[in-house]
Design a protein around this motif. Structure first.
Motif, PDB file in Angstrom:
ATOM      1  N   ASP A 115       0.816  -1.214   0.000  1.00  0.00           N
ATOM      2  CA  ASP A 115       0.000   0.000   0.000  1.00  0.00           C
ATOM      3  C   ASP A 115       0.851   1.265   0.000  1.00  0.00           C
ATOM      4  OD1 ASP A 115      -2.287  -1.484  -0.037  1.00  0.00           O
ATOM      5  OD2 ASP A 115      -2.685  -1.327   2.109  1.00  0.00           O
ATOM      6  N   LEU A 156       0.873   4.227  -2.749  1.00  0.00           N
ATOM      7  CA  LEU A 156       0.617   5.606  -2.348  1.00  0.00           C
ATOM      8  C   LEU A 156       1.708   6.536  -2.870  1.00  0.00           C
ATOM      9  CD1 LEU A 156      -0.696   7.895  -0.799  1.00  0.00           C
ATOM     10  CD2 LEU A 156       0.215   6.946   1.324  1.00  0.00           C
ATOM     11  N   GLN A 207       1.344   7.070  -6.499  1.00  0.00           N
ATOM     12  CA  GLN A 207       0.245   7.979  -6.800  1.00  0.00           C
ATOM     13  C   GLN A 207       0.650   9.440  -6.582  1.00  0.00           C
ATOM     14  OE1 GLN A 207      -1.690   5.915  -8.711  1.00  0.00           O
ATOM     15  NE2 GLN A 207      -3.406   7.068  -7.866  1.00  0.00           N
ATOM     16  N   PHE A 215      -6.360  11.154  -5.283  1.00  0.00           N
ATOM     17  CA  PHE A 215      -6.573  10.281  -4.131  1.00  0.00           C
ATOM     18  C   PHE A 215      -8.042  10.079  -3.778  1.00  0.00           C
ATOM     19  CE2 PHE A 215      -2.162  11.520  -3.623  1.00  0.00           C
ATOM     20  CZ  PHE A 215      -1.585  10.279  -3.381  1.00  0.00           C
ATOM     21  N   SER A 252      -8.759   6.361  -4.512  1.00  0.00           N
ATOM     22  CA  SER A 252      -7.579   5.483  -4.512  1.00  0.00           C
ATOM     23  C   SER A 252      -7.724   4.314  -3.545  1.00  0.00           C
ATOM     24  CB  SER A 252      -6.327   6.289  -4.132  1.00  0.00           C
ATOM     25  OG  SER A 252      -6.415   6.732  -2.784  1.00  0.00           O
ATOM     26  N   LEU A 295      -6.589   4.421  -0.637  1.00  0.00           N
ATOM     27  CA  LEU A 295      -5.360   4.417   0.163  1.00  0.00           C
ATOM     28  C   LEU A 295      -5.397   5.418   1.309  1.00  0.00           C
ATOM     29  CD1 LEU A 295      -2.853   4.386  -2.830  1.00  0.00           C
ATOM     30  CD2 LEU A 295      -3.382   2.447  -1.348  1.00  0.00           C
ATOM     31  N   VAL A 296      -5.933   6.599   1.054  1.00  0.00           N
ATOM     32  CA  VAL A 296      -5.869   7.713   1.997  1.00  0.00           C
ATOM     33  C   VAL A 296      -7.262   8.053   2.494  1.00  0.00           C
ATOM     34  CG1 VAL A 296      -5.278  10.151   2.275  1.00  0.00           C
ATOM     35  CG2 VAL A 296      -3.800   8.652   0.914  1.00  0.00           C
ATOM     36  N   GLY A 299      -8.795   2.726   3.575  1.00  0.00           N
ATOM     37  CA  GLY A 299      -7.586   3.543   3.544  1.00  0.00           C
ATOM     38  C   GLY A 299      -6.950   3.660   4.916  1.00  0.00           C
ATOM     39  N   TYR A 316      -4.012   5.480   5.590  1.00  0.00           N
ATOM     40  CA  TYR A 316      -3.020   6.544   5.667  1.00  0.00           C
ATOM     41  C   TYR A 316      -3.682   7.915   5.752  1.00  0.00           C
ATOM     42  CZ  TYR A 316       0.297   2.994   4.127  1.00  0.00           C
ATOM     43  OH  TYR A 316       1.062   1.857   4.037  1.00  0.00           O
ATOM     44  N   ILE A 351       3.462  11.478   5.124  1.00  0.00           N
ATOM     45  CA  ILE A 351       2.523  10.364   5.237  1.00  0.00           C
ATOM     46  C   ILE A 351       2.545   9.805   6.655  1.00  0.00           C
ATOM     47  CG2 ILE A 351       1.918   8.064   4.387  1.00  0.00           C
ATOM     48  CD1 ILE A 351       3.423   8.818   1.776  1.00  0.00           C
TER      49      ILE A 351
END
Length: 344
Positions: free
Chosen positions: A25, A29, A32, A81, A84, A86-87, A108, A110, A135
């Protein structure tokens, strides 16, 4: 193994071996972020031909006019994002409050802090500008987040980096295992490793500061500047002044060539001017990973526990010996030493 010239994506995947718990991941990130900054770099390279110069007419949370490129870069990060997975939360210099990406928060893990465009005053004169990012891991499953989650010391960062948009576009990052730089090759649209395992020199020959603020500084800072400009070959003085007016640009030169960047407190900015969470802390993480040092003059940047989302701090960052010297002046030790030497 010599990895120079490999792509950013491949290098991140190799780095993932040092972070097996991230399960890919973090690598995705960072890739991205690379995509978002390529999009910004394209807009920067066409500034003057496309509508990214000038101001929007709006004012941000800091009371500053919002540049068109600020807004474009901020929206680019939100777009990249937004879906995504992820976040969960974005924190930006251009947004008063955190932006929670509800579509991501179920998975996500993060939080992404960023300054979409650092050095905005340079935009309309074709000067060097950049992007800074930090991050963090989420620490709970609350989809709306809490202050406890956002207000974290820099020592808890998972990764940090910056991108500098200059004669070439350079992406620099650390995930806690050294510092690496990548240069964008526009012919293939890829960041390629150009600076492997960056180490800042123990001491430099330059200082970077806005000397126009000299009358507003505290006496120890004025004494330090006077000291650096004195002629003394044995101690490598005088130092040379180098100042671009964009934090990323001045820090990048200091990281590669050594020296010190300073933005101290002054009568107009008694708490400092630079923002802790998305400017000072990520660059401090990079500096320390490269063997450098970063502090406020009285404490280590990465030890500060934030009290506000847009908290400001003074910043002294660069070569370890130069920062230690500056801290000695801030503590008054160097002034006392010089006074003793002058006594008969």
């Amino acid at each position: 193994m010599n990895t120079k010239g490999i792509t950013l994506t491949r290098h991140i995947l190799l780095e993932q071996r040092a972070h097996p718990s991230e399960t890919g991941d973090l690598s995705t990130l960072l890739a991205q972020i690379g995509l978002a900054t390529k999009m910004i770099a394209r807009a920067v390279s066409r500034a003057g031909l496309v509508d990214v110069l000038g101001v929007t007419g709006a004012v941000n949370v800091h009371g500053e006019e919002v540049k068109r490129l600020d807004e474009y870069a901020n929206q680019t990060f939100i777009h990249v994002f937004g879906h995504s997975g992820l976040v969960c939360t974005l924190v930006s210099e251009e947004m008063e409050k955190p932006r929670h990406l509800s579509e991501n928060c179920s998975q996500g893990k993060y939080l992404l802090f960023f300054d979409p465009i650092d050095g905005s005053s340079n935009i309309d004169v074709n000067g060097t500008i950049g992007t800074i990012f930090s991050i963090h891991h989420r620490i709970n499953g609350d989809p709306h987040g809490t202050e406890k989650e956002w207000l974290r010391p820099g020592s808890e960062q998972v990764a940090a980096g910056y991108v500098i948009y200059g004669p070439s576009t350079v992406f620099v990052y650390t995930a806690g295992n050294g510092v690496y730089g990548f240069t964008l090759d526009p012919s293939i649209g890829e960041f390629l490793l150009s600076h492997e395992n960056i180490r800042i020199p123990a001491r430099g020959k330059t200082y970077s500061i806005n000397e126009g603020n000299y009358p507003a500084w505290q006496p120890p800072m004025r004494s330090l500047m006077d000291y650096l400009k004195e002629k003394d070959p044995e101690t490598g003085r005088p130092y040379s002044l180098r100042y671009v007016g964009a934090l990323v640009a001045d820090f990048h030169r200091t990281l590669l060539q050594g020296g010190i960047f300073l933005y101290p407190v002054d009568t107009r900015n008694p708490q400092g001017k630079l923002r802790l969470l998305y400017e000072a802390a990520p660059l401090a993480f990079i500096a320390e990973q490269a063997g450098g040092r970063a502090g406020t003059g009285t404490e280590r940047i990465l030890d500060i526990r934030p009290t506000g989302l847009h908290q400001r701090v003074p910043l002294l960052i660069g070569s370890p010996e130069d920062v230690a010297l500056a801290e000695a002046f801030c503590a008054g030790r160097k002034k006392r030493d010089r006074e003793r030497r002058k006594q008969p």
